[in-house]
Write a protein that holds these residues in place. Structure first.
Motif, PDB file in Angstrom:
ATOM      1  N   MET A   1       0.832  -1.219   0.000  1.00 25.60           N
ATOM      2  CA  MET A   1       0.000   0.000   0.000  1.00 25.60           C
ATOM      3  C   MET A   1       0.858   1.256   0.000  1.00 25.60           C
ATOM      4  O   MET A   1       0.525   2.260  -0.622  1.00 25.60           O
ATOM      5  CB  MET A   1      -0.921  -0.004   1.222  1.00 25.60           C
ATOM      6  N   SER A   2       1.997   1.210   0.702  1.00 28.33           N
ATOM      7  CA  SER A   2       2.889   2.365   0.767  1.00 28.33           C
ATOM      8  C   SER A   2       3.428   2.730  -0.614  1.00 28.33           C
ATOM      9  O   SER A   2       3.557   3.901  -0.954  1.00 28.33           O
ATOM     10  CB  SER A   2       4.059   2.072   1.718  1.00 28.33           C
ATOM     11  N   ILE A   3       3.735   1.697  -1.411  1.00 30.51           N
ATOM     12  CA  ILE A   3       4.251   1.938  -2.761  1.00 30.51           C
ATOM     13  C   ILE A   3       3.173   2.574  -3.628  1.00 30.51           C
ATOM     14  O   ILE A   3       3.442   3.487  -4.415  1.00 30.51           O
ATOM     15  CB  ILE A   3       4.745   0.616  -3.390  1.00 30.51           C
ATOM     16  N   VAL A   4       1.940   2.098  -3.483  1.00 26.25           N
ATOM     17  CA  VAL A   4       0.816   2.667  -4.252  1.00 26.25           C
ATOM     18  C   VAL A   4       0.636   4.139  -3.899  1.00 26.25           C
ATOM     19  O   VAL A   4       0.481   5.000  -4.782  1.00 26.25           O
ATOM     20  CB  VAL A   4      -0.484   1.889  -3.978  1.00 26.25           C
ATOM     21  N   LEU A   5       0.662   4.443  -2.605  1.00 28.18           N
ATOM     22  CA  LEU A   5       0.521   5.832  -2.148  1.00 28.18           C
ATOM     23  C   LEU A   5       1.664   6.693  -2.662  1.00 28.18           C
ATOM     24  O   LEU A   5       1.493   7.886  -2.942  1.00 28.18           O
ATOM     25  CB  LEU A   5       0.476   5.886  -0.620  1.00 28.18           C
ATOM     26  N   LEU A   7       3.246   6.296  -5.520  1.00 26.21           N
ATOM     27  CA  LEU A   7       3.151   6.478  -6.967  1.00 26.21           C
ATOM     28  C   LEU A   7       1.938   7.305  -7.396  1.00 26.21           C
ATOM     29  O   LEU A   7       1.979   7.995  -8.415  1.00 26.21           O
ATOM     30  CB  LEU A   7       3.101   5.110  -7.663  1.00 26.21           C
ATOM     31  N   LEU A   8       0.850   7.217  -6.623  1.00 28.03           N
ATOM     32  CA  LEU A   8      -0.397   7.898  -7.017  1.00 28.03           C
ATOM     33  C   LEU A   8      -0.248   9.412  -7.207  1.00 28.03           C
ATOM     34  O   LEU A   8      -0.799   9.966  -8.172  1.00 28.03           O
ATOM     35  CB  LEU A   8      -1.501   7.603  -6.008  1.00 28.03           C
ATOM     36  N   PHE A 236       8.364  13.036  -1.762  1.00 28.62           N
ATOM     37  CA  PHE A 236       8.577  14.190  -2.634  1.00 28.62           C
ATOM     38  C   PHE A 236       9.299  13.805  -3.918  1.00 28.62           C
ATOM     39  O   PHE A 236       8.886  14.185  -5.012  1.00 28.62           O
ATOM     40  CB  PHE A 236       9.379  15.266  -1.901  1.00 28.62           C
ATOM     41  N   VAL A 237      10.380  13.041  -3.782  1.00 32.79           N
ATOM     42  CA  VAL A 237      11.170  12.679  -4.965  1.00 32.79           C
ATOM     43  C   VAL A 237      10.336  11.879  -5.955  1.00 32.79           C
ATOM     44  O   VAL A 237      10.334  12.158  -7.163  1.00 32.79           O
ATOM     45  CB  VAL A 237      12.428  11.880  -4.555  1.00 32.79           C
ATOM     46  N   VAL A 238       9.603  10.880  -5.469  1.00 33.17           N
ATOM     47  CA  VAL A 238       8.786  10.058  -6.371  1.00 33.17           C
ATOM     48  C   VAL A 238       7.682  10.891  -7.013  1.00 33.17           C
ATOM     49  O   VAL A 238       7.346  10.700  -8.186  1.00 33.17           O
ATOM     50  CB  VAL A 238       8.194   8.849  -5.619  1.00 33.17           C
ATOM     51  N   SER A 239       7.135  11.855  -6.276  1.00 26.51           N
ATOM     52  CA  SER A 239       6.071  12.697  -6.829  1.00 26.51           C
ATOM     53  C   SER A 239       6.564  13.522  -8.023  1.00 26.51           C
ATOM     54  O   SER A 239       5.776  13.897  -8.895  1.00 26.51           O
ATOM     55  CB  SER A 239       5.503  13.628  -5.756  1.00 26.51           C
TER      56      SER A 239
END
Length: 283
Positions: A1-5, A7-8, A236-239
């Motif tokens: 779930m953390s990975i999904v959050l 990436l979303l 932040f970085v992934v966003s």
């Protein structure tokens, strides 16, 4: 779930420009619909979550939302002028540079020598990345592009204030989502009054743009949850991968044309911008 959050937010912020650009209307129609859509979602979130917030924090958050309108209106105008695939790398890079400098000058970040060194390297990567994505082969469009770039630089101040105010507040996260959206709507309505454009309230494209507000809300809410689960730096970085999605989407779905040379420069520029975001955030 953390990975999904994680990436979303990138996905939602990445498709936001594509959603807006698909609506047939002027930037003012698009920003009005985005603000209204965000307000509707924030009301639902407030009723479910019931967060507490002081009057001062509410006012500050609303002020931040008002400044967001300035930055986003600049972006929407740029979409129309130079396209999504050129606007997003430039706008994102400018925000990253400005946010980093504010963090150093106001909030005392980059305290160690290593942090300062990597911070400067990150900013240099961002500057070069922006320069490459802004490069155009056709000199006939130089004046139009220059004017748009100046406008983006000036309106980016709105994004910087929007990002900075919550950092100085005790309340954060979902608690400030409703007051921010209230500030957005008030700012848009004031803009309509001062520019004498009441007809925007009745135009179909204004209400079609509400979908953009829903998309923005998904990005904002999932980013807040991602920060909670994954930490500020990782979230932040992934966003920031949203800039890749919006730029590629502009070329593929909106059919914004680039020469082979421009395409290569854009790809290199995107890599440098994402790299700059990583360096300035993590190191």
């Amino acid at each position: 779930m953390s990975i999904v959050l994680m990436l979303l937010p990138a996905v939602a912020w990445g498709i936001l420009p594509l959603t807006v650009a698909r609506v047939k209307g002027r930037p003012i129609n698009q920003i009005f619909g985005t603000a209204i859509g965000t307000l509707l979602v924030s009301i639902v979130v407030f009723l479910i979550n019931r967060p507490t917030i002081s009057i001062l924090s509410f006012i500050l958050a609303a002020l931040a939302g008002g400044f967001w309108i300035i930055g986003q209106l600049g972006q929407y105008n740029a979409y129309r002028s130079i396209g999504v695939s050129q606007t997003m790398p430039i706008s994102t890079g400018l925000q990253l540079i400005g946010t980093s400098l504010i963090g150093v000058l106001i909030f005392g970040e980059w305290a160690s020598n290593n942090a300062k060194i990597f911070g400067v390297i990150g900013i240099l990567l961002l500057i070069v990345g922006i320069s490459l994505t802004a490069k155009k082969d056709k000199s006939s469009k130089a004046n139009k592009q220059t004017g748009t770039l100046v406008m983006l630089v000036l309106t980016t101040i709105g994004f910087l204030v929007y990002n900075s105010i919550p950092r100085a507040m005790t309340s954060s996260g979902l608690a400030i989502f409703l007051p921010e959206s209230v500030g957005m709507v008030i700012a848009v309505l004031l803009y309509l009054v001062f520019t004498r454009q009441p007809q925007v309230l009745h135009e179909k494209s204004s209400w079609q743009s509400i979908l953009a507000g829903f998309v923005f809300s998904i990005a904002a809410i999932t980013y807040i949850l991602s920060v909670k689960d994954n930490g500020v730096n990782s979230a932040f970085v992934v966003s920031q991968l949203s800039v890749v999605i919006s730029t590629v989407g502009g070329m593929v779905f909106l059919r914004e044309k680039k020469s082979h040379h421009e395409l290569i420069l854009t790809i290199i520029g995107l890599i440098l911008i994402v790299g700059g975001a990583i360096v300035t955030t993590i190191f």
